[in-house]
Motif scaffolding. Structure first.
Motif, short mmCIF file in Angstrom:
data_model
loop_
_atom_site.label_atom_id
_atom_site.label_comp_id
_atom_site.label_asym_id
_atom_site.label_seq_id
_atom_site.Cartn_x
_atom_site.Cartn_y
_atom_site.Cartn_z
N GLU A 60 45.70 29.70 30.84
CA GLU A 60 46.95 28.69 32.61
C GLU A 60 47.15 29.85 33.30
O GLU A 60 46.56 30.46 32.93
N ALA A 61 46.88 28.86 34.47
CA ALA A 61 47.87 29.83 35.01
C ALA A 61 48.80 31.16 35.21
O ALA A 61 49.53 31.13 34.20
N GLY A 62 48.68 31.79 35.42
CA GLY A 62 49.43 32.91 34.55
C GLY A 62 49.38 34.16 33.41
O GLY A 62 49.47 34.53 33.99
N ASP A 63 47.89 33.17 32.49
CA ASP A 63 46.79 34.32 32.23
C ASP A 63 46.16 35.58 32.47
O ASP A 63 46.02 35.63 33.28
N THR A 64 46.42 36.48 31.91
CA THR A 64 45.81 37.56 32.23
C THR A 64 43.80 37.61 31.28
O THR A 64 43.78 37.66 30.61
N VAL A 65 43.41 37.40 32.41
CA VAL A 65 42.01 37.75 31.50
C VAL A 65 41.05 38.64 31.74
O VAL A 65 41.27 39.47 32.71
N SER A 66 40.07 39.50 30.71
CA SER A 66 39.08 40.26 30.81
C SER A 66 38.31 40.52 31.74
O SER A 66 37.35 38.69 31.35
N ILE A 67 37.50 40.80 32.36
CA ILE A 67 36.18 40.83 33.18
C ILE A 67 35.18 40.85 32.05
O ILE A 67 35.55 41.53 31.23
N GLY A 68 34.20 39.17 32.54
CA GLY A 68 33.45 39.48 31.04
C GLY A 68 33.71 38.10 30.43
O GLY A 68 32.97 37.71 29.70
N ALA A 69 34.39 38.07 30.50
CA ALA A 69 35.38 37.23 29.07
C ALA A 69 35.47 35.64 29.80
O ALA A 69 34.97 35.20 31.11
N MET A 104 21.76 16.74 26.20
CA MET A 104 23.39 17.73 27.07
C MET A 104 23.50 19.01 26.08
O MET A 104 23.40 19.28 25.25
N GLY A 105 24.11 19.91 27.52
CA GLY A 105 23.99 21.30 26.59
C GLY A 105 25.79 22.26 27.22
O GLY A 105 26.33 21.07 27.72
N LEU A 106 26.05 23.13 26.69
CA LEU A 106 27.13 23.57 26.81
C LEU A 106 26.84 25.01 27.93
O LEU A 106 26.43 25.53 27.47
N TYR A 107 28.01 24.63 28.75
CA TYR A 107 27.33 26.15 29.96
C TYR A 107 28.65 27.07 29.84
O TYR A 107 29.59 26.35 30.71
N THR A 108 28.77 28.08 30.19
CA THR A 108 29.80 29.09 29.50
C THR A 108 29.94 29.79 31.01
O THR A 108 28.92 30.26 31.55
N ILE A 109 31.03 29.76 31.99
CA ILE A 109 30.96 30.74 32.96
C ILE A 109 32.20 31.57 33.00
O ILE A 109 32.80 31.22 32.47
N LYS A 110 31.03 33.16 33.27
CA LYS A 110 32.60 34.26 32.76
C LYS A 110 33.71 34.79 33.80
O LYS A 110 32.74 34.44 35.76
N LEU A 111 34.48 35.10 32.94
CA LEU A 111 34.95 35.97 34.62
C LEU A 111 34.17 37.07 35.52
O LEU A 111 33.82 38.21 34.65
N PRO A 112 33.81 36.83 36.69
CA PRO A 112 32.70 38.15 37.26
C PRO A 112 33.45 39.16 37.35
O PRO A 112 35.27 39.33 37.90
N ASP A 113 32.92 40.33 37.55
CA ASP A 113 33.17 41.49 38.70
C ASP A 113 33.41 41.52 39.79
O ASP A 113 32.29 41.32 40.64
N VAL A 114 34.91 41.43 40.17
CA VAL A 114 35.10 41.18 41.49
C VAL A 114 35.37 42.48 42.44
O VAL A 114 35.97 42.65 43.18
N GLY A 115 35.12 43.86 41.92
CA GLY A 115 34.65 44.80 42.25
C GLY A 115 35.88 45.78 42.02
O GLY A 115 36.96 45.38 41.29
N GLU A 116 36.57 46.65 42.78
CA GLU A 116 38.01 47.62 42.88
C GLU A 116 38.32 48.34 41.53
O GLU A 116 39.28 48.29 41.56
N GLY A 117 36.74 48.00 41.12
CA GLY A 117 37.42 48.85 39.51
C GLY A 117 38.31 48.18 38.73
O GLY A 117 38.80 48.76 38.01
N ILE A 118 39.00 47.02 38.65
CA ILE A 118 39.92 46.38 37.46
C ILE A 118 38.81 45.94 36.80
O ILE A 118 37.57 45.42 36.42
N ALA A 119 39.20 45.69 35.67
CA ALA A 119 39.72 45.45 33.89
C ALA A 119 39.62 44.24 33.64
O ALA A 119 39.02 43.82 32.39
N GLU A 120 40.82 43.59 34.18
CA GLU A 120 41.03 42.47 33.92
C GLU A 120 41.95 41.73 35.29
O GLU A 120 42.26 42.50 36.54
N ALA A 121 42.31 40.48 35.11
CA ALA A 121 42.62 39.77 36.29
C ALA A 121 44.26 38.56 35.62
O ALA A 121 43.64 38.08 35.08
N GLU A 122 44.60 38.10 36.59
CA GLU A 122 45.48 37.07 36.36
C GLU A 122 45.05 35.78 36.77
O GLU A 122 43.98 35.95 38.39
N LEU A 123 44.88 34.48 35.78
CA LEU A 123 44.31 33.14 36.22
C LEU A 123 45.17 32.65 37.34
O LEU A 123 47.00 32.41 37.47
#
Length: 428
Positions: free
Chosen positions: A63-72, A1-20
């Motif tokens: 949590e819902a409402g948190d701001t997460v950086s692109i790539g985090a 068994m291993g661990l797999y991390t999914i990062k916040l993808p770049d969704v365009g619009e030139g944004i650097a962060e997004a809200e969960l």
């Protein structure tokens, strides 16, 4: 068994962060490849994030409402095979994310951990802490003996926790959440107070964006609103005749395509109405293309998809585009491009509308047209009262760049075109 991390993808619009947004999965849940994990919320749209692998959720990146950086780091899964995350680093990060989890009894649900730092200990002075429980002097919190014992072991003052159980009873979940988050209110979760039965719910996502946009518009734009009565008897007669003759081949026409056509003709005489006022730079930007925003109510909240270059469309083109945009909005398929670039907006409550409204301008636009409900009203024709079908239009303008006289001329132009709808068919 291993661990797999999914990062916040770049969704365009030139944004650097997004809200969960709200998580669709929970710790311990098994997910399959392409299952939706959560959605991220930008200024213009909600974007669903699917899982790229199958596995068991072991960590959530906020949590819902948190701001997460692109790539985090967004989420971590336990998967078959090696995964893509070093076990040592992951264990250290998981341990630092939720130190209180080990102290909780096995029967207590584990709250979602935050990745950025260890969960703070409960302190009354913590910034952003949940509101204190409003209790009478000397009144004890309502809870069970097991919760009281856990609270003593954890060093938590139960009087500072808002209970979510019946009659405000404090549950193990309330205690776990309070201890692991330092007293923050859980995003998107309604919490019931002990004394009054009131609820508290964190405003997140599209609703928060709407609130911010409305506050921005009202704080910066001095509105002037003009309400005018329009006799739409001829328009409704013409619309019924057209639909009877062409509905099967070209689709039905609602009132909105006629309103769009009237706006196109009216702004041709007054280009200032089809503009943005960029007040920070004191620039009034006028547009040749008429890009009409249509305020649309959806289960997620109010969005404004855009009919681009309405000046190049006839009534049926507008009607077709309206149906497409409405369908995408209902199915949550509206992309970010469809929600940007409007130059003037229409808002309508349809048959639920009132006699008059005071629409709020879609910043940085300078005008918005509100359509109110139709009804049969008595009309004096000079000799008798006769029934006529009428509706009011409520139009708001940015009084910094549009004078009342010019606003009145614009409204009267709309009125004259809607009362003589054959004029709207001349180019068609």
């Amino acid at each position: 068994m291993g661990l797999y991390t999914i990062k916040l993808p770049d969704v365009g619009e030139g944004i650097a962060e997004a809200e969960l947004g709200v998580w669709k999965v929970a710790i311990g849940q098994i997910v399959r490849e392409d299952d939706i994990l959560t959605e991220i919320l930008t200024d213009k749209a909600a974007v669903e994030i699917p899982s790229s692998v199958s596995g068991k959720v072991v960590w959530l990146g906020g949590e819902a409402g948190d701001t997460v950086s692109i790539g985090a780091d967004l989420i971590r899964l336990e998967v078959d095979g090696a995964g893509n995350t070093a076990a040592e680093a992951s264990v250290k990060k998981l341990a630092s994310s939720a130190p209180a989890a080990a102290a909780a009894p096995s029967a207590a649900p584990v709250a979602k951990a935050r990745p950025a730092a260890p969960a703070p200990k409960a302190k009354p002075e913590v910034s952003g802490a949940a509101p204190t429980q409003q209790r009478a002097e000397g009144e004890n919190p309502l809870t069970t003996p097991s919760v009281r014992k856990r609270a003593r072991d954890l060093g938590v003052d139960l009087r500072r926790i808002t209970g979510s159980g019946p009659a405000g009873r404090i549950t193990h979940e309330d205690l776990t959440h309070y201890h692991q988050t330092g007293g923050r209110v859980a995003a998107g979760v309604a919490r019931r107070t002990q004394r009054t039965g009131e609820t508290e719910e964190r405003v997140i996502g599209l609703r928060r964006k709407i609130a911010e946009r409305m506050a921005l518009s009202k704080s910066r734009i001095p509105h002037i609103t003009i309400v005018e009565e329009v006799d739409v008897t001829y328009l409704e007669d013409l619309r019924r005749q057209i639909n009877k003759a062409r509905a099967e081949t070209q689709g039905k026409l609602t009132v909105l395509p006629f309103v769009i056509r009237a706006i196109v003709d009216a702004v041709a005489d007054q280009p200032i109405m089809n503009a943005h006022f960029e007040d920070e730079d004191n620039i009034l930007r006028k547009f040749e293309g008429v890009h009409v925003g249509i305020a649309t109510q959806t289960p997620r909240g109010l969005i404004v998809p855009v009919i681009r270059h309405a000046e190049a469309m006839n009534l049926w083109d507008s009607a077709t585009e309206l149906r497409r945009l409405a369908g995408d909005a209902r199915d949550a398929k509206t992309n970010t491009d469809a929600l940007s670039g409007s130059t003037i907006t229409i808002t309508s409550l349809g048959p639920l509308g009132a006699l008059a409204t005071t629409p709020i301008i879609n910043y940085p636009e300078v005008a918005i047209i509100g359509i109110n409900k139709m009804e049969v009203r008595p009309h004096w024709d000079g000799a008798h009262f006769v029934p006529r079908r009428k509706m009011n239009i409520s139009c708001s303008f940015d009084h910094r760049v549009i004078d009342g006289w010019d606003a009145a001329i614009f409204v009267q132009k709309l009125k004259s075109l809607l009362e003589a709808p054959a004029l709207l068919l001349l180019e068609d």
